[in-house]
Design a protein around this motif. Structure first.
Motif, short mmCIF file in Angstrom:
data_model
loop_
_atom_site.label_atom_id
_atom_site.label_comp_id
_atom_site.label_asym_id
_atom_site.label_seq_id
_atom_site.Cartn_x
_atom_site.Cartn_y
_atom_site.Cartn_z
N TRP A 163 1.14 -1.37 0.09
CA TRP A 163 -0.05 -0.08 0.48
C TRP A 163 0.89 1.27 0.13
O TRP A 163 0.15 2.63 -0.66
CB TRP A 163 -0.71 0.38 0.83
CG TRP A 163 -1.83 -1.04 1.07
CD1 TRP A 163 -2.23 -2.06 1.95
CD2 TRP A 163 -3.37 -0.56 0.05
NE1 TRP A 163 -3.56 -2.10 0.82
CE2 TRP A 163 -3.87 -1.80 -0.09
CE3 TRP A 163 -3.59 1.03 -0.65
CZ2 TRP A 163 -5.40 -1.98 -1.13
CZ3 TRP A 163 -4.41 -0.07 -1.77
CH2 TRP A 163 -5.19 -0.74 -1.80
N PHE A 208 3.79 1.34 -1.61
CA PHE A 208 4.15 1.70 -3.13
C PHE A 208 2.82 2.21 -3.59
O PHE A 208 2.98 3.22 -4.71
CB PHE A 208 4.58 0.55 -4.05
CG PHE A 208 5.78 0.53 -2.87
CD1 PHE A 208 6.92 0.78 -4.27
CD2 PHE A 208 6.05 -0.22 -2.33
CE1 PHE A 208 8.80 0.70 -3.53
CE2 PHE A 208 8.03 -0.16 -1.88
CZ PHE A 208 9.00 -0.04 -2.63
N ALA A 209 1.69 1.47 -3.44
CA ALA A 209 0.47 1.55 -4.62
C ALA A 209 0.17 3.43 -4.35
O ALA A 209 -0.32 3.88 -5.12
CB ALA A 209 -0.82 0.76 -3.76
N LEU A 246 2.28 5.73 -4.03
CA LEU A 246 3.26 6.84 -4.39
C LEU A 246 2.91 6.66 -6.50
O LEU A 246 3.28 7.05 -6.52
CB LEU A 246 4.72 6.52 -3.54
CG LEU A 246 4.61 6.59 -1.90
CD1 LEU A 246 5.71 6.37 -2.29
CD2 LEU A 246 4.80 8.71 -2.08
N ASN A 247 2.94 5.29 -6.15
CA ASN A 247 2.62 5.19 -7.84
C ASN A 247 1.82 4.69 -8.46
O ASN A 247 2.33 4.73 -9.77
CB ASN A 247 4.30 3.63 -7.97
CG ASN A 247 5.21 3.53 -8.80
OD1 ASN A 247 5.10 2.86 -9.85
ND2 ASN A 247 4.97 5.17 -9.58
N THR A 248 0.49 4.65 -7.77
CA THR A 248 -0.17 4.27 -8.68
C THR A 248 -1.78 5.34 -8.32
O THR A 248 -2.26 6.17 -9.24
CB THR A 248 -0.91 3.14 -8.27
OG1 THR A 248 -0.35 1.93 -9.12
CG2 THR A 248 -2.82 2.96 -8.78
N VAL A 249 -2.09 6.28 -7.42
CA VAL A 249 -2.98 6.54 -6.57
C VAL A 249 -2.08 8.05 -6.86
O VAL A 249 -2.60 9.46 -7.25
CB VAL A 249 -2.85 6.94 -5.70
CG1 VAL A 249 -4.27 7.66 -4.87
CG2 VAL A 249 -3.70 5.60 -4.49
N GLU A 250 -0.93 8.44 -6.49
CA GLU A 250 -0.69 9.49 -6.69
C GLU A 250 -0.03 10.18 -7.95
O GLU A 250 -0.47 11.21 -8.07
CB GLU A 250 0.83 9.83 -5.69
CG GLU A 250 1.86 11.72 -5.80
CD GLU A 250 2.39 11.54 -4.31
OE1 GLU A 250 3.12 10.91 -4.75
OE2 GLU A 250 2.57 12.77 -3.14
N LEU A 290 -0.37 14.73 -9.46
CA LEU A 290 1.11 15.33 -9.69
C LEU A 290 0.32 16.30 -10.86
O LEU A 290 0.77 17.16 -11.56
CB LEU A 290 2.15 14.56 -9.99
CG LEU A 290 2.30 14.12 -8.07
CD1 LEU A 290 3.73 13.18 -8.23
CD2 LEU A 290 2.44 14.88 -7.23
N ARG A 330 -9.66 5.74 -10.14
CA ARG A 330 -8.68 5.80 -9.01
C ARG A 330 -8.89 5.14 -7.51
O ARG A 330 -8.69 4.81 -6.83
CB ARG A 330 -6.93 6.72 -8.56
CG ARG A 330 -6.34 5.77 -9.80
CD ARG A 330 -5.44 5.11 -9.75
NE ARG A 330 -4.29 4.83 -10.94
CZ ARG A 330 -4.81 4.46 -12.14
NH1 ARG A 330 -5.15 3.24 -11.87
NH2 ARG A 330 -3.71 3.94 -13.10
N LEU A 335 -9.73 2.52 -5.09
CA LEU A 335 -9.80 2.91 -3.34
C LEU A 335 -10.39 3.06 -3.17
O LEU A 335 -10.76 1.83 -2.11
CB LEU A 335 -8.73 3.90 -3.49
CG LEU A 335 -7.69 4.35 -2.01
CD1 LEU A 335 -7.50 2.73 -1.82
CD2 LEU A 335 -7.28 5.45 -1.55
#
Lengths: 216, 216
Positions: free
Chosen positions: A100, A102-103, A105-109, A113, A142, A146
């Protein structure tokens, strides 16, 4: 040895706690580790001394003993791994909490951004009004996924973990866009995290920096 | 217990190894762990069975024993943490390698994902030709900073680690844009990684899937 982190001397978010030092302050508070903060100006952030610590010229950085690292996800993970309180002891549960992290930072963020780029760097561009709904849609997808996974649980996987800390920190970046409020269970999830005493302490600490910088 | 991952039945990159299962295959090959692959169609990826494994409906996923996780960074980290070969044993060196893993995913990859969005989802939009140089500039700044930090070293911090594996995997997504070639040391870094026998084995394995899917 008290770890030292860096943070903005004058945060562009005006004390709202959206800069990436907030994640690290929060992690320290959750595990009960004291820390020191060195404030840097935007000029100092791009100067050789700071670039030696952080090759991309950003905040936060983390120094403890002989170790220096700079990526907020890695710093939060380092704190979680060297203290009790943010990662389950059991191996599989621990791997899921890290998943979670990593998720977040790399899927939700990443689409969040993109929204920030559109609202800041491209605010005055003629295409931005047309692009914003597309970016909102991508974020909405997303968040819907979630929300479906969280369902009516308090946290993403059992007890509060480093994964929740980072996910909430990422969702907060949506600020007043109204996107989180479209999913009541996500809004409640963020509120639940923000009510944690450790979060409050971290928030007050970064807010004190803003007040000092603004002469308050 | 042989781990099972998922990958695209028909990868949109036509065998170039740019989908996120490649990172995981490469990590398995580096540590010498056999693995099984379950191929999924785009329809299957969004169906309930797969969404139960991966709440965002993507690949790869990872299942081993009772553990199921889905984020490529977390999967690669799990492989690195449970096998020798991708993380230094010494605690500080290990934290620095993990720092590069996060830096690849959260600092270097986001502007590259913006480029992919512009080239794919927004390819025919009237603003894309004007936005592309801005996105290229943002990537160029990041790559310049990475190039300066790498300097003339072979890898980002001592021996090849999970941080290099992920950084190279992210840089490869720039494909034929020419952006990596502007920094000869980064181009050599990617080539050095791609020459590793473990990388070659992983690449061939995913290429075999493409050939099978295209009737080759």
């Amino acid at each position: 040895m008290t770890p030292t982190i860096t943070a903005f001397k004058a945060s562009p978010d005006r004390g709202r706690g959206l800069a990436r030092d907030m994640r690290v302050r929060w992690a320290f508070e959750e595990v009960g580790q004291a820390y020191e903060v060195r404030l840097v100006t935007f000029e100092e952030m791009k100067a050789p001394a700071h670039m030696g610590l952080h090759p991309f010229g950003q905040i936060p950085t983390y120094e403890a003993g002989g170790l220096a690292i700079f990526e907020s996800g890695a710093i939060v993970f380092q704190i979680a791994q060297t203290h009790a309180g943010l990662l389950p002891a059991e191996a599989d549960a621990r791997a899921r909490a890290i998943n979670w992290l990593f998720a977040a930072l790399n899927t939700v963020e990443p689409p969040i951004l993109e929204l920030q780029t559109a609202l800041l760097a491209e605010r005055d561009k003629p295409w931005t009004q047309e692009r914003l709904p597309m970016i909102h849609d991508a974020i909405h997808v997303r968040l819907g996924q979630l929300s479906a996974r969280l369902a009516d649980a308090d946290w993403l996987d059992g007890a509060f973990s480093v994964g929740d800390l980072m996910m909430v920190s990422v969702l907060q970046r949506l600020g007043s866009s109204g996107l989180v409020a479209e999913f009541p269970n996500l809004a409640a999830y963020v509120a639940r995290a923000e009510a944690r005493p450790a979060y409050r302490r971290a928030f007050e600490a970064q807010y004190a920096v803003f007040l000092a910088a603004s002469g308050g």
